[in-house]
Design a protein around this motif. Structure first.
Motif, PDB file in Angstrom:
ATOM      1  N   HIS A 157       0.851  -1.186   0.000  1.00 43.54           N
ATOM      2  CA  HIS A 157       0.000   0.000   0.000  1.00 43.54           C
ATOM      3  C   HIS A 157       0.893   1.244   0.000  1.00 43.54           C
ATOM      4  CE1 HIS A 157      -3.477  -2.484   0.499  1.00 43.54           C
ATOM      5  NE2 HIS A 157      -3.116  -2.907   1.698  1.00 43.54           N
ATOM      6  N   GLU A 158       1.040   1.853  -1.164  1.00 42.06           N
ATOM      7  CA  GLU A 158       1.934   2.991  -1.298  1.00 42.06           C
ATOM      8  C   GLU A 158       1.315   4.297  -0.815  1.00 42.06           C
ATOM      9  OE1 GLU A 158       3.163   3.114  -5.340  1.00 42.06           O
ATOM     10  OE2 GLU A 158       4.230   1.187  -5.255  1.00 42.06           O
ATOM     11  N   ARG A 159      -0.012   4.403  -0.910  1.00 40.26           N
ATOM     12  CA  ARG A 159      -0.738   5.576  -0.418  1.00 40.26           C
ATOM     13  C   ARG A 159      -1.908   5.080   0.417  1.00 40.26           C
ATOM     14  NH1 ARG A 159       0.655  10.640  -0.245  1.00 40.26           N
ATOM     15  NH2 ARG A 159      -1.015  11.619  -1.431  1.00 40.26           N
ATOM     16  N   TYR A 160      -2.109   5.654   1.589  1.00 41.29           N
ATOM     17  CA  TYR A 160      -3.147   5.137   2.473  1.00 41.29           C
ATOM     18  C   TYR A 160      -3.536   6.189   3.498  1.00 41.29           C
ATOM     19  CZ  TYR A 160       1.160   4.210   5.131  1.00 41.29           C
ATOM     20  OH  TYR A 160       2.378   4.326   5.747  1.00 41.29           O
ATOM     21  N   GLY A 161      -4.670   5.950   4.129  1.00 45.28           N
ATOM     22  CA  GLY A 161      -5.129   6.794   5.215  1.00 45.28           C
ATOM     23  C   GLY A 161      -4.983   6.067   6.536  1.00 45.28           C
ATOM     24  N   PRO A 180       4.570  11.235   5.695  1.00 44.04           N
ATOM     25  CA  PRO A 180       3.626  12.150   5.032  1.00 44.04           C
ATOM     26  C   PRO A 180       3.502  11.926   3.529  1.00 44.04           C
ATOM     27  CG  PRO A 180       5.680  13.276   5.566  1.00 44.04           C
ATOM     28  CD  PRO A 180       5.741  11.945   6.230  1.00 44.04           C
ATOM     29  N   GLU A 181       4.491  11.305   2.920  1.00 44.56           N
ATOM     30  CA  GLU A 181       4.406  11.045   1.480  1.00 44.56           C
ATOM     31  C   GLU A 181       3.477   9.874   1.186  1.00 44.56           C
ATOM     32  OE1 GLU A 181       5.737  13.033  -0.796  1.00 44.56           O
ATOM     33  OE2 GLU A 181       6.325  14.253   0.952  1.00 44.56           O
ATOM     34  N   GLN A 182       3.249   9.031   2.182  1.00 44.40           N
ATOM     35  CA  GLN A 182       2.380   7.871   1.992  1.00 44.40           C
ATOM     36  C   GLN A 182       0.985   8.087   2.584  1.00 44.40           C
ATOM     37  OE1 GLN A 182       5.742   7.381   3.209  1.00 44.40           O
ATOM     38  NE2 GLN A 182       6.187   7.156   1.031  1.00 44.40           N
ATOM     39  N   GLY A 358     -12.238  13.948  -1.447  1.00 37.38           N
ATOM     40  CA  GLY A 358     -11.093  14.533  -2.129  1.00 37.38           C
ATOM     41  C   GLY A 358      -9.821  14.449  -1.321  1.00 37.38           C
ATOM     42  N   VAL A 359      -9.960  14.398   0.032  1.00 34.44           N
ATOM     43  CA  VAL A 359      -8.773  14.307   0.879  1.00 34.44           C
ATOM     44  C   VAL A 359      -8.010  13.033   0.579  1.00 34.44           C
ATOM     45  CG1 VAL A 359      -7.950  14.093   3.249  1.00 34.44           C
ATOM     46  CG2 VAL A 359      -9.764  15.700   2.705  1.00 34.44           C
ATOM     47  N   GLY A 360      -8.727  11.912   0.494  1.00 34.06           N
ATOM     48  CA  GLY A 360      -8.077  10.617   0.265  1.00 34.06           C
ATOM     49  C   GLY A 360      -7.547  10.457  -1.138  1.00 34.06           C
ATOM     50  N   LYS A 361      -7.861  11.389  -2.024  1.00 38.17           N
ATOM     51  CA  LYS A 361      -7.393  11.285  -3.401  1.00 38.17           C
ATOM     52  C   LYS A 361      -6.295  12.287  -3.702  1.00 38.17           C
ATOM     53  CE  LYS A 361     -11.955   9.715  -4.930  1.00 38.17           C
ATOM     54  NZ  LYS A 361     -13.111   9.987  -5.807  1.00 38.17           N
ATOM     55  N   ALA A 362      -5.864  12.992  -2.668  1.00 36.91           N
ATOM     56  CA  ALA A 362      -4.861  14.049  -2.877  1.00 36.91           C
ATOM     57  C   ALA A 362      -3.548  13.464  -3.383  1.00 36.91           C
ATOM     58  CB  ALA A 362      -4.623  14.789  -1.565  1.00 36.91           C
TER      59      ALA A 362
END
Length: 362
Positions: A157-161, A180-182, A358-362
């Motif tokens: 998981h390269e990007r996650y909340g 913060p980059e992920q 939109g936050v999770g798609k930034a």
């Protein structure tokens, strides 16, 4: 290496629990004590008898084993987690973190609604449950957050909340600070805001009332917190040796930290308490209170906050905004400290709103 995991408590451990409950040595209680001296004797006897004669761990174990459990070793520590993939291949991943005296069980009722739109990773904090006891100093919220970053990397998981309450909120915010980059954003349902006379803010009457609640809490530090933050090993002896001691220690928190109209049943609470007992993690879970210093790492990612009316304390937004980039703020009239268990519909909806606006798609 990530390995599948299946819950299989030895029958000897369950028999031992039943035997210990049957041989409980009860203290006396003064007449009409109520809650004035601690957990009421009659209620505790009722719960203990339920646990001994009617509660069926095997039934709950079978239900839990329907989830995809895994373990891996990170930083020398065993880490247990549940990994539920969304039917949407390109869904954002969320890592959900519990607190004390909770467990991964807190999130059972939000798995189905959230997994429609998100891949879910639900770990057990080091020292808790099937992550097993910790064996060295230093497992605080920051070190746990570093482990979560490595776990998400291993899972691809390269990007996650990140989402959490109680210690889970602190771990999630630390994860946002460390990666913060992920991390696309952090959603919390517990965010203590302490009085700050130097803030230079003019607060509303309702916000001042919330700070008065915090001041009272700070003036009378809860006994459980004082013990676990100072001598977790000492209280650990009692809780690890006496199931009724472990029962009272956690059931009191559920009684005091939930909405008076909470729908958390005795069966769900006993499953959480059984997890602490059967894994003998009373002392190691308590150590998190001692290890974790009061610190705020700069968290540059967007933050969403859900405030539930019956939580231990309620956040004050102007103070929170001095520390975090608050993009989302919700206030709910129902629910308490265990929001994922008490009002899963409200929490899941708020998490979805935060990460899908939109936050999770930034």
């Amino acid at each position: 290496m990530i390995e599948p995991f299946r819950i299989d408590i030895p029958q000897a451990d369950l028999d031992d629990l039943t035997d210990r409950l049957a041989r409980t040595r009860w203290p006396n209680e003064v007449a009409d004590a109520g809650w004035d001296y601690g957990f009421p004797l009659a209620r505790l006897k009722e719960l203990a008898e339920h646990w001994r004669t009617r509660y069926d761990w095997r039934a709950h174990e079978a239900e839990l084993n329907e989830l995809p459990h895994f373990t891996t070793e990170i930083d020398g520590q065993n880490i247990h987690f549940v990994h539920v993939r969304s039917p949407k291949p390109d869904a954002l991943a969320l890592i959900l973190t519990h607190g004390w005296p909770g467990s991964f069980l807190e999130f059972l009722d939000v798995i189905e609604p959230l997994s429609r739109d998100f891949h879910l990773v639900i770990p057990s904090i080091p020292g808790y449950g099937f992550s097993g006891p910790t064996h060295e100093r230093g497992w605080d919220v920051v070190r746990t957050a570093r482990a979560w970053a490595e776990l998400m990397r291993r899972l691809g998981h390269e990007r996650y909340g990140a989402q959490g309450g109680d210690f889970g909120a602190g771990i999630s915010l630390a994860l946002g600070a460390l990666a913060p980059e992920q991390v696309v954003g952090v959603h919390v349902n517990y965010l203590p805001t302490r009085p700050d006379p130097d803030a230079g803010l003019t607060l509303s009457e309702s916000d001042e009332a919330r700070l008065d609640e915090v001041r009272r809490l700070m003036a009378q530090r809860p006994p459980y917190q004082a013990l676990q933050a100072s001598t977790p090993q000492t209280i650990g002896y009692a809780l690890t040796d006496s199931p009724v001691g472990q029962l009272a220690w956690i059931a009191e928190r559920f009684a005091q930290w939930t909405d008076p109209d909470s729908t958390i049943g005795d069966e769900r609470m006993l499953t959480d308490i059984s997890l602490y007992w059967l894994t003998a993690t009373a002392a190691s879970s308590a150590r998190l209170h001692r290890e974790t210093a009061r610190q705020v790492l700069p968290c540059p990612v967007p933050v969403g906050v859900a405030v539930f009316a019956h939580d231990i304390t309620r956040s004050v937004r102007p103070l929170a905004e001095r520390l975090y980039d608050i993009r989302h703020w919700s206030e709910f009239e129902r629910g308490g400290h265990f929001a994922a268990m008490e009002v899963p519909d409200l929490l899941a909806g708020d998490v979805r709103d935060f990460f899908l606006t939109g936050v999770g798609k930034a």
